[in-house]
Design a protein around this motif. Structure first.
Motif, PDB file in Angstrom:
ATOM      1  N   PHE A 195      50.416 -12.789 -29.942  1.00  0.00           N
ATOM      2  CA  PHE A 195      51.343 -12.006 -30.755  1.00  0.00           C
ATOM      3  C   PHE A 195      50.955 -11.976 -32.238  1.00  0.00           C
ATOM      4  O   PHE A 195      51.404 -11.102 -32.980  1.00  0.00           O
ATOM      5  N   CYS A 196      50.121 -12.931 -32.653  1.00  0.00           N
ATOM      6  CA  CYS A 196      49.697 -12.964 -34.058  1.00  0.00           C
ATOM      7  C   CYS A 196      48.959 -11.678 -34.429  1.00  0.00           C
ATOM      8  O   CYS A 196      49.279 -11.031 -35.428  1.00  0.00           O
ATOM      9  N   LEU A 197      47.974 -11.285 -33.607  1.00  0.00           N
ATOM     10  CA  LEU A 197      47.219 -10.070 -33.913  1.00  0.00           C
ATOM     11  C   LEU A 197      48.014  -8.811 -33.575  1.00  0.00           C
ATOM     12  O   LEU A 197      47.839  -7.779 -34.230  1.00  0.00           O
ATOM     13  N   VAL A 198      48.862  -8.882 -32.564  1.00  0.00           N
ATOM     14  CA  VAL A 198      49.692  -7.718 -32.223  1.00  0.00           C
ATOM     15  C   VAL A 198      50.547  -7.324 -33.423  1.00  0.00           C
ATOM     16  O   VAL A 198      50.596  -6.151 -33.823  1.00  0.00           O
ATOM     17  N   VAL A 211      38.925  -0.434 -37.643  1.00  0.00           N
ATOM     18  CA  VAL A 211      39.589  -1.696 -37.961  1.00  0.00           C
ATOM     19  C   VAL A 211      40.514  -2.097 -36.822  1.00  0.00           C
ATOM     20  O   VAL A 211      40.544  -3.262 -36.392  1.00  0.00           O
ATOM     21  N   TYR A 212      41.261  -1.124 -36.303  1.00  0.00           N
ATOM     22  CA  TYR A 212      42.135  -1.412 -35.157  1.00  0.00           C
ATOM     23  C   TYR A 212      41.312  -1.828 -33.936  1.00  0.00           C
ATOM     24  O   TYR A 212      41.705  -2.739 -33.192  1.00  0.00           O
ATOM     25  N   ALA A 213      40.175  -1.171 -33.730  1.00  0.00           N
ATOM     26  CA  ALA A 213      39.307  -1.522 -32.597  1.00  0.00           C
ATOM     27  C   ALA A 213      38.823  -2.959 -32.732  1.00  0.00           C
ATOM     28  O   ALA A 213      38.797  -3.715 -31.747  1.00  0.00           O
ATOM     29  N   ALA A 214      38.439  -3.359 -33.958  1.00  0.00           N
ATOM     30  CA  ALA A 214      37.985  -4.731 -34.196  1.00  0.00           C
ATOM     31  C   ALA A 214      39.096  -5.727 -33.863  1.00  0.00           C
ATOM     32  O   ALA A 214      38.842  -6.768 -33.229  1.00  0.00           O
ATOM     33  N   LEU A 215      40.317  -5.407 -34.260  1.00  0.00           N
ATOM     34  CA  LEU A 215      41.442  -6.300 -33.996  1.00  0.00           C
ATOM     35  C   LEU A 215      41.817  -6.320 -32.514  1.00  0.00           C
ATOM     36  O   LEU A 215      42.183  -7.374 -31.977  1.00  0.00           O
ATOM     37  N   ILE A 216      41.719  -5.174 -31.851  1.00  0.00           N
ATOM     38  CA  ILE A 216      42.024  -5.117 -30.422  1.00  0.00           C
ATOM     39  C   ILE A 216      41.045  -5.979 -29.635  1.00  0.00           C
ATOM     40  O   ILE A 216      41.442  -6.740 -28.729  1.00  0.00           O
ATOM     41  N   PHE A 217      39.760  -5.880 -29.966  1.00  0.00           N
ATOM     42  CA  PHE A 217      38.776  -6.721 -29.274  1.00  0.00           C
ATOM     43  C   PHE A 217      38.953  -8.185 -29.658  1.00  0.00           C
ATOM     44  O   PHE A 217      38.672  -9.076 -28.859  1.00  0.00           O
ATOM     45  N   ALA A 253      41.221 -15.423 -41.652  1.00  0.00           N
ATOM     46  CA  ALA A 253      40.067 -14.519 -41.624  1.00  0.00           C
ATOM     47  C   ALA A 253      40.472 -13.115 -41.212  1.00  0.00           C
ATOM     48  O   ALA A 253      40.151 -12.131 -41.896  1.00  0.00           O
ATOM     49  N   GLN A 254      41.186 -13.002 -40.099  1.00  0.00           N
ATOM     50  CA  GLN A 254      41.595 -11.685 -39.609  1.00  0.00           C
ATOM     51  C   GLN A 254      42.525 -10.997 -40.603  1.00  0.00           C
ATOM     52  O   GLN A 254      42.421  -9.778 -40.836  1.00  0.00           O
ATOM     53  N   ALA A 255      43.432 -11.756 -41.192  1.00  0.00           N
ATOM     54  CA  ALA A 255      44.380 -11.170 -42.144  1.00  0.00           C
ATOM     55  C   ALA A 255      43.658 -10.677 -43.400  1.00  0.00           C
ATOM     56  O   ALA A 255      43.876  -9.542 -43.851  1.00  0.00           O
ATOM     57  N   LEU A 256      42.803 -11.519 -43.973  1.00  0.00           N
ATOM     58  CA  LEU A 256      42.105 -11.143 -45.200  1.00  0.00           C
ATOM     59  C   LEU A 256      41.174  -9.954 -44.983  1.00  0.00           C
ATOM     60  O   LEU A 256      41.109  -9.038 -45.809  1.00  0.00           O
ATOM     61  N   MET A 257      40.470  -9.952 -43.850  1.00  0.00           N
ATOM     62  CA  MET A 257      39.535  -8.863 -43.572  1.00  0.00           C
ATOM     63  C   MET A 257      40.267  -7.548 -43.338  1.00  0.00           C
ATOM     64  O   MET A 257      39.935  -6.515 -43.924  1.00  0.00           O
ATOM     65  N   SER A 258      41.268  -7.567 -42.471  1.00  0.00           N
ATOM     66  CA  SER A 258      41.948  -6.317 -42.115  1.00  0.00           C
ATOM     67  C   SER A 258      42.825  -5.797 -43.264  1.00  0.00           C
ATOM     68  O   SER A 258      42.818  -4.592 -43.548  1.00  0.00           O
ATOM     69  N   ILE A 259      43.525  -6.671 -43.947  1.00  0.00           N
ATOM     70  CA  ILE A 259      44.363  -6.231 -45.065  1.00  0.00           C
ATOM     71  C   ILE A 259      43.485  -5.806 -46.242  1.00  0.00           C
ATOM     72  O   ILE A 259      43.767  -4.806 -46.927  1.00  0.00           O
ATOM     73  N   ILE A 268      31.904  -7.504 -30.022  1.00  0.00           N
ATOM     74  CA  ILE A 268      32.179  -6.068 -30.178  1.00  0.00           C
ATOM     75  C   ILE A 268      33.076  -5.835 -31.391  1.00  0.00           C
ATOM     76  O   ILE A 268      32.869  -4.902 -32.173  1.00  0.00           O
ATOM     77  N   GLY A 269      34.070  -6.710 -31.564  1.00  0.00           N
ATOM     78  CA  GLY A 269      34.948  -6.607 -32.724  1.00  0.00           C
ATOM     79  C   GLY A 269      34.175  -6.724 -34.030  1.00  0.00           C
ATOM     80  O   GLY A 269      34.402  -5.957 -34.971  1.00  0.00           O
ATOM     81  N   HIS A 270      33.237  -7.649 -34.076  1.00  0.00           N
ATOM     82  CA  HIS A 270      32.410  -7.812 -35.276  1.00  0.00           C
ATOM     83  C   HIS A 270      31.539  -6.575 -35.505  1.00  0.00           C
ATOM     84  O   HIS A 270      31.292  -6.183 -36.657  1.00  0.00           O
ATOM     85  N   ALA A 271      31.082  -5.964 -34.423  1.00  0.00           N
ATOM     86  CA  ALA A 271      30.273  -4.743 -34.549  1.00  0.00           C
ATOM     87  C   ALA A 271      31.084  -3.631 -35.203  1.00  0.00           C
ATOM     88  O   ALA A 271      30.566  -2.876 -36.051  1.00  0.00           O
ATOM     89  N   PHE A 272      32.359  -3.531 -34.854  1.00  0.00           N
ATOM     90  CA  PHE A 272      33.232  -2.526 -35.487  1.00  0.00           C
ATOM     91  C   PHE A 272      33.441  -2.833 -36.968  1.00  0.00           C
ATOM     92  O   PHE A 272      33.472  -1.926 -37.803  1.00  0.00           O
TER      93      PHE A 272
END
Length: 216
Positions: free
Chosen positions: A34-37, A53-59, A203-209, A86-90
């Protein structure tokens, strides 16, 4: 709306970290996806439209789910690592598109060639710990380092504080994965999931935001 979703996302992540710190395995595994959702819902409220960005988070979310059960079957660990790859590739594709200059073809070819030979570097050092997983893990590590290097180039190129956040997030991703590597293949340690998830969620928060703000 975005404030409410931001608060909810923060609360969910904090609850996850508390369960990790208390080593409540079942509860932390339930909360983890639920954290990434909710992070994605928060980005939607900020009107992020970049599908990569959404694709990276989904993977990343898929990888999270597979890694919940990583101790039950090695294949699940491999599938989780592949999903993250795959997420890193996106993320890499997104970073490259944000640069003010095109990456020369010879640089891309050179990076691919280096990638082929990368597994040879840690092979003797890591093989006694990772066995048949040495090569795929070395390739994954190479992609992580490449992504971090590109994030640094982006930060320098753009001169934006938001790009700096992306670079910091990328570095924390490496730290999180390094902690997973140590706990699985070298020596387990107390409250490992707390340290892994703390660096991973940051990491996910800083990168995506950071990307969301940079793309505005």
């Amino acid at each position: 709306m975005e404030i409410a979703l931001g608060i909810i996302t923060g609360i969910i992540c904090i609850v996850e970290l508390i369960f990790c710190f208390l080593e409540k395995e079942k509860l932390r595994k339930i909360i983890k996806p639920f954290c990434l959702v909710f992070l994605m819902l928060f980005l939607l409220s900020l009107k992020l439209k970049n599908v990569y960005v959404y694709a990276a988070l989904i993977f990343g979310l898929i990888g999270d789910i597979f890694l919940i059960f990583k101790k039950k079957h090695r294949m699940l660990f491999l599938l989780g690592a592949f999903a993250f790859l795959i997420g890193h590739a996106f993320y890499i594709f997104t970073f490259a598109n944000l640069l003010s200059f095109p990456i020369p073809e010879y640089v891309i070819v050179g990076l691919v060639i280096v990638g082929f030979f990368t597994p040879l570097i840690p092979y003797k050092l890591c093989y006694r710990h990772t066995k048949s997983l040495t090569i795929p893990l070395a390739i994954y590590g190479y992609i992580l380092v490449l992504e971090c290097a590109l994030a640094i180039v982006l930060a320098v190129d753009s001169g934006s504080i938001f790009a700096l956040l992306i670079g910091i997030g990328n570095f924390l991703f490496i730290v999180s994965d390094a902690l997973i590597f140590v706990s699985l293949f070298i020596k387990d340690f107390k409250r490992r999931d707390f340290y892994i998830m703390l660096t991973y969620l940051l990491a996910q928060a800083l990168m995506s935001i950071g990307l969301t703000l940079l793309l505005r």
